[in-house]
Write an enzyme that holds these catalytic residues in place. Sequence first.
Site, short mmCIF file in Angstrom:
data_model
loop_
_atom_site.label_atom_id
_atom_site.label_comp_id
_atom_site.label_asym_id
_atom_site.label_seq_id
_atom_site.Cartn_x
_atom_site.Cartn_y
_atom_site.Cartn_z
N VAL A 97 4.35 -2.70 4.46
CA VAL A 97 4.11 -1.60 5.40
C VAL A 97 3.83 -2.14 6.80
CG1 VAL A 97 1.62 -1.41 4.91
CG2 VAL A 97 2.88 0.57 5.76
N GLY A 328 5.71 2.61 -2.14
CA GLY A 328 4.58 3.33 -1.57
C GLY A 328 4.15 2.70 -0.27
N GLU A 329 2.86 2.81 0.04
CA GLU A 329 2.23 2.26 1.24
C GLU A 329 2.63 3.00 2.52
OE1 GLU A 329 3.13 -1.90 1.67
OE2 GLU A 329 2.40 -2.42 -0.33
N GLY A 330 3.70 3.79 2.50
CA GLY A 330 4.26 4.38 3.71
C GLY A 330 5.57 3.73 4.11
#
Length: 361
Positions: A97, A328-330
């Site tokens: 990210v 995930g994480e953005g």
Amino acid sequence: MLENRIAAIRPLDESAMAAARELHGRLTKPAGSLGLLEELSVRLAGLAGACPPPLPEPAAVAIFAGDHGVHAQGVSPWPQEVTGQMIGNFLAGGAVVNAFARQAGASVTVVDVGVATPLPAPEVSGTAVLDPSAPRLVTASVRRGTRDFTVTAALTRDEALAAVRTGIRIADELIDAGAGILLTGDMGIGNTTPAAALIAAFTGADPLDATGRGTGVDDPTYAHKVAVVRAALARHTPDPADPLGVLAAVGGLEHAALAGLILGAAARRTPVLLDGVIAVSAALAAAAFAPNAVGAMVGGHRSAEPGATVALRHLGLDPLIDLGLRLGEGTGALLALPVVTGAVRVLHEVATFDSAGVAEK
């Protein structure tokens, strides 16, 4: 706070949307040639109440982190301590990210809303500053991880509400600091299990269709994970008309906080670029609180997790990219960010047939 924000969330501005469609019809390109980007720019005009809408910049990623009691049921092969360790990695700038955020010029704010283990790095707190070079940690822990929802409710209603309010507060801080678009991020070992439960609860989907392999579990673990989600829904019978109750029964603290972030942004007429399955499960809760909040949501990408497609379809959102991501994480939202910016930039910078002296058909 929650009731006031819900009351502030209004439908998209139809006149601004009509103006954006009319402008698209005069730009030097065949009508409809930009496909989904045209409708995205129209929706963003409706959200802003202006044509063209403001460019969605600067971007701010908010990563909400929490742990999960259901981890005790063996739904993930990763130890729970990884949640806190990854927060240290975020703050050191060493995660995927961070690499994508630096590329996009986006700031990263990490919010501990319920991590179970001690964090490995000191807090860097204070007023939000949108500095892409300096990830920021906000400590806002409601409790140190949820309860095991196979045994009891994951959260009390008060705890779920506190997490939602945290998300609203973070949205306000980032927007007040100048953010033109918020991007959702998450961290929590085992959090795809409550995400699947939320998606099944809000959409009515079978747990088999809502549950994915998360970090890549093997077949026996996957079958067990589906059974865990199915048993939790049978135990709690969450009512989708009571989103706070659903979040309390089978959600996570990061899911509730993300729902609050979305509601806070929608109330401020600021777009929210959704990441993967955790984000869209939270978006379902936000939409249950305030159906008009969907107007602020942009589907960033189609996660490899099957529940994400179920949730996006329920929300009526088309994902901008499809790369088979499941980190995930953005990360997926950050990769989709230039697409959103490009959709708006067209309305700002492309000449009309008249101004360019280009003949129309």
